[in-house]
Design a protein around this motif. Structure first.
Motif, short mmCIF file in Angstrom:
data_model
loop_
_atom_site.label_atom_id
_atom_site.label_comp_id
_atom_site.label_asym_id
_atom_site.label_seq_id
_atom_site.Cartn_x
_atom_site.Cartn_y
_atom_site.Cartn_z
N VAL A 96 0.80 -1.29 -0.05
CA VAL A 96 0.20 -0.01 0.00
C VAL A 96 0.79 1.10 0.02
N VAL A 97 1.97 1.54 0.95
CA VAL A 97 2.70 2.44 1.00
C VAL A 97 3.60 2.69 -0.66
N LYS A 98 3.95 1.52 -1.00
CA LYS A 98 4.86 1.72 -2.36
C LYS A 98 4.06 2.27 -3.29
N THR A 99 2.57 1.78 -3.37
CA THR A 99 1.76 2.25 -4.43
C THR A 99 1.46 3.54 -4.13
N VAL A 100 1.02 4.02 -3.02
CA VAL A 100 0.46 5.25 -2.70
C VAL A 100 1.41 6.39 -3.02
N LEU A 101 2.93 6.06 -2.63
CA LEU A 101 4.05 7.19 -2.79
C LEU A 101 4.38 7.09 -4.51
N ARG A 102 4.03 6.26 -5.24
CA ARG A 102 4.19 6.47 -6.72
C ARG A 102 3.26 7.24 -7.31
N GLY A 103 3.71 8.23 -7.95
CA GLY A 103 2.93 9.28 -8.38
C GLY A 103 1.89 8.86 -9.31
N GLY A 104 0.53 8.78 -9.13
CA GLY A 104 -0.37 8.27 -10.01
C GLY A 104 -0.63 7.00 -10.21
N ALA A 105 0.28 5.94 -9.56
CA ALA A 105 0.06 4.72 -9.24
C ALA A 105 -1.24 4.28 -9.04
N LEU A 106 -1.79 4.78 -7.85
CA LEU A 106 -3.04 4.33 -7.30
C LEU A 106 -4.39 4.74 -8.32
N ASP A 107 -4.21 5.87 -8.95
CA ASP A 107 -5.33 6.14 -10.04
C ASP A 107 -5.22 5.30 -11.01
N ARG A 108 -4.11 4.79 -11.47
CA ARG A 108 -3.85 3.91 -12.78
C ARG A 108 -4.46 2.58 -12.44
N LEU A 109 -4.13 2.21 -11.11
CA LEU A 109 -4.56 0.77 -10.59
C LEU A 109 -6.16 0.82 -10.33
N GLY A 110 -6.66 2.06 -9.88
CA GLY A 110 -8.17 2.09 -9.73
C GLY A 110 -8.88 1.85 -11.24
N HIS A 111 -8.10 2.44 -12.27
CA HIS A 111 -8.91 2.82 -13.47
C HIS A 111 -8.65 1.17 -14.07
N PHE A 112 -7.55 0.57 -13.96
CA PHE A 112 -7.41 -0.97 -14.57
C PHE A 112 -8.62 -1.79 -13.60
N LEU A 113 -8.71 -1.81 -12.32
CA LEU A 113 -9.57 -2.52 -11.85
C LEU A 113 -10.96 -2.23 -12.41
N GLN A 114 -11.66 -0.94 -12.64
CA GLN A 114 -12.82 -0.76 -12.97
C GLN A 114 -12.99 -1.09 -14.45
N ALA A 115 -12.00 -0.80 -15.30
CA ALA A 115 -12.23 -1.56 -16.64
C ALA A 115 -12.03 -2.95 -16.66
N LEU A 116 -11.55 -3.53 -15.87
CA LEU A 116 -11.28 -4.99 -15.88
C LEU A 116 -12.48 -5.70 -15.73
N CYS A 117 -13.43 -5.26 -14.56
CA CYS A 117 -14.72 -5.90 -14.32
C CYS A 117 -15.90 -5.04 -14.40
N GLN A 118 -15.63 -3.65 -14.64
CA GLN A 118 -16.83 -2.83 -14.71
C GLN A 118 -17.62 -2.67 -13.43
N GLY A 119 -16.78 -2.91 -12.48
CA GLY A 119 -17.45 -2.67 -11.08
C GLY A 119 -17.93 -4.24 -10.41
N HIS A 120 -18.08 -5.17 -11.43
CA HIS A 120 -18.65 -6.41 -10.82
C HIS A 120 -17.65 -7.18 -10.20
N LEU A 121 -17.23 -6.97 -8.84
CA LEU A 121 -16.13 -7.77 -8.32
C LEU A 121 -16.18 -9.15 -8.11
N ASP A 122 -17.61 -9.53 -8.03
CA ASP A 122 -17.90 -11.06 -7.95
C ASP A 122 -17.56 -11.79 -9.30
N ASP A 123 -17.41 -11.19 -10.34
CA ASP A 123 -17.11 -11.81 -11.60
C ASP A 123 -15.60 -12.16 -11.68
N LEU A 124 -14.81 -11.66 -10.77
CA LEU A 124 -13.38 -11.94 -10.78
C LEU A 124 -13.04 -13.38 -10.45
N PRO A 125 -12.11 -14.17 -11.14
CA PRO A 125 -11.91 -15.51 -10.74
C PRO A 125 -11.42 -15.65 -9.56
#
Length: 480
Positions: A232-261
């Motif tokens: 968590v600390v490494k991701t937060v301290l990297r500039g923009g890494a948290l926002d890019r991770l959130g965009h990836f997770l949202q695009a991956l399952c469109q908010g349907h977290l139960d669909d993930l394997p």
């Protein structure tokens, strides 16, 4: 068993080769998907005729009398000489038992491969010529897929549904469950290493115009491994890494977290999704933003320490005094930044809590309903008792802002057009409230009853909101 030969258009003494040729010719015009009953009758006649040919015995004929014999020849009676011996009734061979479970597993195995070969393979299997076997296999296949989705492309699933006649609304399958199955299987198909390119194209994960395979591997590893605060600390301290991770997770399952394997760590997925989800002040979002604020506070304290060190090196301040002031000022900066953030986070949480619909399940619903009038009444009481307006005024105006935002957020879903008008007026109401609160601090000797007026507006707004949602307070209020 002459009915079988008549249905095939043959004589009773036809051989096995003639039976097979007749069956093949009639099969062209009697398809199982067009005429199920006719196909079953034709198939039964085919099996019965073959069984009768294979088990029939030759007729027994009485031998002729010997040559040169003077004995009178006895005429053969129809019952002894010309009538053949009765033949045993031909019994049809039992149809071999089909293991529906094994057949369904084989269908799923083929469906997870190339979609172009699936339809040809299904049509070539003779087991599916039986309507009963086809229906039972379809039920077993769908039941297994709903329980444990497989990595299957959308084309393979469509071909499977079309062959088993499940691609229409009257198939008996819940359309919402089928839509969820499509998402899950397509996502698992994209997450296989050989289909990562299709996944990066869909979510537009690129770097310098090319698919970013390295970032994809990093995000998948971060979401599949257990959550650790070091990550968590490494991701937060990297500039923009948290926002890019959130965009990836949202695009991956469109908010349907139960669909993930099942390979994804649920705790890690929930944390990163809530940390990037704007709106409510959740625990992960508060933790991430608090970490950011602490880092900002320490950076400001470090800059202040550098300034004091420069002053000490210039000789304008004694060493002990400069060190003491630097440490005090640094702690004050860190504490001030963190304190301001805690106030903002508390206001966001309180505002979200007050804006919840009345239908939301809550352990203490009356505490949420009575907080605004209680806070406003306490502030007005302190004002009437002669307390300073610096204490009573903020309490009254905070309750006023909460009441206005609560009314707007809970009123808009029920009447969108009127809510838009009210939403356009609320910024001016906020500005007026801020101006009035400033006048309270600057002109405490004003004769205008600012606090009583704010108290009255707050109670009226709160009562109007509660009246609109009176049915949730008690069922008898719904009739009025």
């Amino acid at each position: 068993m002459n009915w079988a030969f008549e249905l095939l258009g043959l004589r009773p003494d036809a051989d096995a080769a003639s039976i097979k040729r007749a069956y093949a010719q009639l099969l062209r015009s009697t398809r199982p998907d067009e005429d199920p009953e006719g196909f079953q009758r034709l198939h039964a006649a085919y099996k019965t005729a073959l069984a009768q040919v294979n088990t029939a015995a030759p007729a027994v004929v009485a031998p002729p009398p010997p040559l040169g014999s003077n004995a009178p020849s006895t005429p053969a009676t129809p019952s002894t000489a010309t009538r053949p011996e009765p033949q045993a009734v031909a019994q049809p061979r039992p149809v071999p038992t089909i293991n529906i479970g094994a057949l369904a597993g084989e269908v799923i195995r083929v469906a997870t491969g190339d979609s172009r070969k699936l339809t040809a393979w299904l049509q070539a299997r003779q087991e599916f010529w039986s309507i009963q076997v086809k229906q039972q296999t379809a039920q077993a296949v769908m039941q297994r897929l709903f329980q444990q989705p497989q990595a299957m492309s959308a084309e393979s699933l469509n071909a499977l549904l079309k062959f088993f006649d499940l691609d229409h609304v009257l198939s008996g399958i819940n359309p919402y469950a089928l839509q969820q199955l499509r998402r899950r299987q397509s996502l698992q198909w994209e997450l296989t290493p050989e289909h990562h390119y299709e996944l990066m194209q869909r979510i537009q994960l690129r770097r310098n115009g090319r698919p970013d395979q390295r970032a994809l591997q990093h995000y998948l590893a971060l979401l599949q491994q257990p959550l650790t605060w070091l990550a968590v600390v490494k991701t937060v301290l990297r500039g923009g890494a948290l926002d890019r991770l959130g965009h990836f997770l949202q695009a991956l399952c469109q908010g349907h977290l139960d669909d993930l394997p099942a390979s994804f760590d649920r705790r890690s997925v929930q944390f990163w999704y809530k940390a990037n989800h704007a709106g409510a002040m959740s625990g992960p979002r508060f933790a991430v933003n608090t970490l950011r604020v602490i880092v900002i506070g320490f950076v400001c304290a470090l800059l202040a320490s550098i300034v004091f060190a420069i002053s000490f090196s210039a000789g304008s301040m004694p060493g002990k005094d400069a060190l003491r002031l630097a440490s005090t000022f640094s702690f004050a900066i860190v504490g001030g930044v963190v304190g301001v953030w805690l106030m903002i986070a508390g206001w966001i949480y309180l505002d979200d809590w007050q804006g919840l619909p009345e239908s939301t399940a809550s352990r203490r619903p009356w505490l949420r309903r009575l907080l605004i009038p209680a806070l406003c009444t306490i502030g007005f009481g302190l004002h009437e008792l002669g307390a300073s307006d610096y204490i009573a005024g903020p309490m009254v105006f905070v309750s006023l802002f909460l009441a206005l935002r609560r009314f707007r957020r809970r009123y808009a879903p029920q009447a969108p057009r009127r809510a838009l008008r009210l939403r356009a007026m609320l910024p001016w109401i906020y500005l007026c409230g801020i101006g009035i609160s400033a006048l309270i601090h600057l002109q405490t000797d004003s004769d205008f009853p600012v606090v009583p007026a704010a108290f009255a507006v707050t109670l009226c707004t709160w009562l109007a909101d509660m009246w609109r949602h009176r049915a949730h307070v008690h069922p008898r209020f719904a009739r009025s």
